[in-house]
Design a protein around this motif. Structure first.
Motif, short mmCIF file in Angstrom:
data_model
loop_
_atom_site.label_atom_id
_atom_site.label_comp_id
_atom_site.label_asym_id
_atom_site.label_seq_id
_atom_site.Cartn_x
_atom_site.Cartn_y
_atom_site.Cartn_z
N ILE A 146 -59.01 -5.77 -101.80
CA ILE A 146 -59.80 -5.17 -100.72
C ILE A 146 -60.94 -6.10 -100.32
N GLU A 147 -61.61 -6.69 -101.32
CA GLU A 147 -62.71 -7.61 -101.03
C GLU A 147 -62.22 -8.82 -100.25
N GLU A 148 -61.05 -9.33 -100.64
CA GLU A 148 -60.48 -10.49 -99.94
C GLU A 148 -60.16 -10.15 -98.49
N GLU A 149 -59.59 -8.96 -98.26
CA GLU A 149 -59.25 -8.54 -96.91
C GLU A 149 -60.52 -8.33 -96.08
N ASN A 150 -61.58 -7.79 -96.71
CA ASN A 150 -62.84 -7.60 -95.99
C ASN A 150 -63.42 -8.94 -95.57
N GLN A 151 -63.41 -9.92 -96.49
CA GLN A 151 -63.95 -11.24 -96.15
C GLN A 151 -63.16 -11.89 -95.01
N LYS A 152 -61.86 -11.71 -95.07
CA LYS A 152 -61.01 -12.24 -94.00
C LYS A 152 -61.33 -11.57 -92.67
N PHE A 153 -61.56 -10.24 -92.72
CA PHE A 153 -61.89 -9.51 -91.50
C PHE A 153 -63.21 -10.00 -90.91
N PHE A 154 -64.25 -10.16 -91.78
CA PHE A 154 -65.54 -10.61 -91.28
C PHE A 154 -65.47 -12.03 -90.71
N GLN A 155 -64.64 -12.88 -91.32
CA GLN A 155 -64.49 -14.24 -90.81
C GLN A 155 -63.81 -14.24 -89.45
N GLU A 156 -62.76 -13.42 -89.30
CA GLU A 156 -62.07 -13.32 -88.01
C GLU A 156 -63.00 -12.76 -86.94
N LYS A 157 -63.83 -11.78 -87.33
CA LYS A 157 -64.79 -11.21 -86.40
C LYS A 157 -65.80 -12.26 -85.94
N LYS A 158 -66.25 -13.09 -86.90
CA LYS A 158 -67.21 -14.15 -86.57
C LYS A 158 -66.58 -15.17 -85.62
N GLU A 159 -65.33 -15.55 -85.90
CA GLU A 159 -64.65 -16.51 -85.03
C GLU A 159 -64.42 -15.93 -83.64
N TRP A 160 -64.08 -14.65 -83.59
CA TRP A 160 -63.87 -14.02 -82.29
C TRP A 160 -65.17 -13.94 -81.49
N GLN A 161 -66.26 -13.63 -82.18
CA GLN A 161 -67.56 -13.58 -81.51
C GLN A 161 -67.94 -14.97 -81.00
N LEU A 162 -67.67 -15.99 -81.81
CA LEU A 162 -67.96 -17.36 -81.38
C LEU A 162 -67.14 -17.74 -80.16
N LYS A 163 -65.89 -17.29 -80.15
CA LYS A 163 -65.02 -17.58 -79.01
C LYS A 163 -65.54 -16.92 -77.74
N LEU A 164 -66.06 -15.69 -77.89
CA LEU A 164 -66.60 -14.99 -76.72
C LEU A 164 -67.84 -15.67 -76.19
#
Length: 807
Positions: A146-164
């Motif tokens: 669960i922790e690994e999936e959460n970290q992956k989610f937060f990283q994808e969210k950060k990358e998506w925000q950077l893309k925006l």
């Protein structure tokens, strides 16, 4: 909870939104048998732990859940990836609505499953510590996942925000206006952005690396008008791109100066004194535009209409009455003549005296012209100019191109194609594809209203062009009872067609129809029937089957229908008497059917392929014809010969409409909307067979069953008392129905004028009815009450009791 049901009135599934309340706690001991429990029954109090909700209708929707925390007693809404705290009132909103018919979002979201769990004894809320059962602990490997999936989610969210937040800037550099694209964060300053962009250019222009940054500046640029705009000077270097209102895809022009030079004083803050613009002259004689001239127009020139015209007068040395100025609105690429001060406003609604947008002006010299400007008309022409593809004569591929204004009539398009292929307008057809029946006939119709758009392919096909109101039709000769020779020939042709799909040639000798084969007559409501004339003289018809795309091979393989004319030209205003005279005249000679190659047949030999043809040999028809519509593979309604196609109000009249003609023994009585063609076949109960021989009777819709029996009796020569009539198709009849028929026929009584017919129809057994058949029987007293209710074309089977069956 039963939230879904099937409505037996509408035959559709329904979602039930009715209000249904449920308790948050309840005592289950009232509803349980203690003897059925294996454990203790001291505590059977349950509390609501979860509510599953469906939002939507019976055919689709969305699911989410309300769950109550066991730690703090708080209710939460679990909706996909979103979790939020909710109140008790929100949970109760899933009860539903009182009337159950509201379409609001709240009404559509209703509880459909409830989850209860045992409440701890004496506890106001559920307390895990008081539960004697062991506490379930989440395994360590599950927690790690669960922790690994959460970290992956937060990283994808950060990358998506950077893309925006990343802008893609287009730098325009050099005399050739080359474009260099680079990404940069919107919160970067202009000072930070300039080196990033220059690194992109230096990859192909290494000399730029030697230029000091003080000799380089960026400014906005409009590539469509080739006009430079706002300058970003020293005061803008520490502002972010977001503050400078630079957007994704922004074009920035890179400008250079030499050491020791100064930027023009009026350009460092040029937007305060001048407005970048380009001026283009429109040439009336050539209908073209000259090269654009760049200018920096003093903003004071836009203060009034007089000062605006004064600028152009000074610029070109012309009097204001000799030229007209128009302006391009880049937002919608429209042209507007400058006539008032209100026309000197940019796309944001700002006056040009303070606008930051570069402008594009057009002027034209023509003191005699009135009405719309030449610039506006040229823009409108260019906007409506489309490219059309067409074919050369006898070629199946449209590989020629022309440009034309879509507002012009089709006549102009066809005239252009006629000049290219060297044929007059009336000697070729304009169709949507080589095999299409659809021809563009109304040449006065605008191209844009005819379904032709940019890139459309049209085809020129040799042949007489149809005019508006003319139609191409196909006419068949209908054989009610095809001779065995025709049936055998059609079966043989079908075998050959399956064996050789690409090419088939078959000659069929069609013997002349005999009186037995032409079973048709005309009767009125009184049941009268004329005597049969002698059969017509023998004649032979040859039918050629080949690779002819304009004729359906399937039609030629039907023994009931013989093709007479594949492209008979008719007019909607012609009566069928006129159409018949035209048909007789044309089929008295051989009819040549030209073959048009398919698009795949383009290339060498295509012209030879296109010239192939087949022949429908000349033939003659009997003196009396009945005209009918062809409906799929059967003859349809009868047409009145003294009326036109338009008079019959036939739906969807278009090219390719099909008719059948039927040779009859004597002229039809006048027919109309109430005319009925009754199709008859004889069913033999004794032999349990249906006679393949068909008969037809032309009568009227208001005829009664009693009258119809008299007609059949006179026509076929046996007693009407023993007739039973069923509406076709005759379903598969069970043995019990046969037994009922035999039993009833042994006790049947002759039908008299005052005794109802007591014979039992083959489909009259109430215990096992044939689902697709119906039987009717009546006496003369009932004939005014029960008129025959049939379709325009009715098919009937008749039966005769076993001891009166015909051989």
């Amino acid at each position: 909870l039963k939230r879904f049901d099937y409505n037996m009135r509408t035959w559709a599934r329904e979602k039930l939104h009715h209000r249904f309340t449920f308790p948050f706690t309840f005592d289950a001991s009232k509803f349980c048998d203690p003897s059925s429990f294996l454990g203790s029954t001291d505590n059977l109090t349950y509390e609501l732990h979860g509510v599953l909700v469906h939002s939507g209708g019976a055919m689709g929707g969305h699911y989410y859940a309300y769950l109550k925390s066991t730690r703090n007693g708080q209710w939460y809404n679990f909706n996909d990836s979103k979790i939020s705290a909710v109140t008790i009132e929100e949970v109760e909103s899933s009860f539903g609505q009182d009337e159950g018919r509201s379409s609001s979002a709240a009404a559509l979201a209703t509880a459909y499953m409830l989850i209860y769990r045992i409440k701890a004894p004496g506890a106001a809320e559920y307390d895990p510590s008081s539960d004697p059962r062991p506490v379930f602990e989440v395994p360590a490997d599950v927690l790690a996942e669960i922790e690994e999936e959460n970290q992956k989610f937060f990283q994808e969210k950060k990358e998506w925000q950077l893309k925006l937040e990343t802008l893609h800037i287009q730098l325009i550099f050099g005399d050739e206006r080359q474009t260099y694209l680079f990404p940069v964060h919107r919160l970067k300053t202009m000072r930070e952005t300039i080196p990033i962009g220059l690194d992109k250019i230096i990859q192909t222009h290494a000399e730029l690396a030697q230029v000091p940054l003080d000799n380089i500046r960026f400014r906005k640029f409009n590539k469509s008008t080739n006009v430079a705009g706002t300058v970003f000077g020293p005061k803008d270097l520490d502002k972010t791109l977001a503050d400078l209102q630079i957007i994704d895809g922004q074009m920035l022009l890179v400008e250079l100066k030499k050491d020791g030079e100064e930027w023009p004083e009026d350009e460092e803050d040029s937007q305060a004194h001048t407005l970048a613009a380009k001026i283009i002259r429109y040439n009336w004689d050539l209908k073209t535009f000259d090269e654009p001239l760049p200018f920096h127009v003093p903003r004071t020139s836009f203060a009034s209409l007089g000062s605006f015209h004064a600028f152009f007068q000074e610029l070109f040395g012309l009097d204001a009455s000799q030229f007209r100025v128009s302006r391009l609105h880049t937002a919608d690429m429209s042209i507007q003549e400058v006539l008032t001060v209100e026309d000197l406003i940019d796309g944001s609604g700002l006056p040009l005296t303070i606008s930051q947008e570069a402008q594009l002006f057009y002027y034209e010299v023509n003191s005699l012209h009135e009405g719309p400007t030449g610039v506006a008309m040229q823009f409108e022409t260019d906007k409506n100019t489309i490219e059309i593809k067409y074919n050369l004569l006898n070629m199946a591929v449209a590989d020629q191109f022309l440009e034309i204004d879509q507002r012009l009539p089709l006549r102009n398009l066809k005239q252009r194609i006629a000049e290219a292929i060297g044929l007059p307008l009336q000697e070729f057809k304009l169709v949507s594809n080589p095999l299409s029946k659809k021809e563009w006939k109304d040449l006065d119709l605008a191209i844009e209203r005819s379904g032709i758009f940019d890139g459309t392919a049209v085809y020129a096909v040799p042949g007489r062009a149809l005019e508006a109101g003319e139609l191409l039709s196909r006419v068949y000769l209908y054989h009610l009872n095809p001779s065995p020779a025709l049936v055998a020939a059609a079966a043989e042709a079908k075998k050959l067609l399956q064996a050789q799909k690409e090419s088939l040639s078959l000659t069929v000798a069609r013997p002349a129809p005999t009186a037995a084969a032409t079973e048709t007559t005309t009767t009125g409501p009184d049941g009268s029937s004329p005597s049969l004339p002698p059969p017509p003289p023998p004649m032979t018809t040859n039918v050629a089957l080949g690779n002819v795309s304009s004729i359906s091979k399937i039609d030629l393989l039907l023994p009931d229908f013989e093709l007479l004319h594949h492209e008979l030209i008719i007019k909607e205003s012609q009566s069928f008497d006129e159409i018949e005279r035209n048909l007789r005249a044309q089929i008295s000679q051989d009819i040549v059917i030209s073959h048009v190659g398919k698009p795949a047949e383009a290339g060498p030999g295509a012209a030879q392929k296109a010239s192939e043809s087949k022949v429908l040999p000349a033939r003659s028809l009997g003196p009396n014809l009945r005209w009918r519509l062809k409906f799929n593979r059967r003859a349809g309604r009868v047409l009145q010969k003294d009326q036109t196609l338009k008079d019959h109000q036939i739906p969807r009249v278009q090219d390719g409409i099909e008719f059948v003609v039927q040779e009859i023994d004597s002229p039809d009585e006048p027919v109309g909307p109430e005319t009925l063609v009754v199709h008859l076949q004889h069913w033999s109960p004794a032999q349990w067979t249906l006679d393949p021989k068909k008969h037809e009777v032309l009568t009227f819709k208001d005829i009664t069953i009693f009258q119809l029996k008299k007609i059949i009796s006179e026509r076929l020569g046996f007693d009407a008392e023993y007739l039973q009539i069923t509406k076709a198709p005759l379903a598969v009849v069970q043995a019990k129905a046969l037994e009922a028929l035999i039993a009833s026929s042994s006790t049947s009584k002759p039908m008299t004028d005052d005794t109802p017919n007591s014979n039992t129809n083959i489909n009259s057994d109430s215990s096992s009815p044939a689902p697709s058949s119906s039987s009717v029987s009546e006496s003369p007293e009932d004939e005014e009450k029960n008129n025959l209710e049939l379709m325009q074309i009715a098919c009937l089977n008749w039966t005769v009791p076993d001891h009166h069956s015909l051989s």
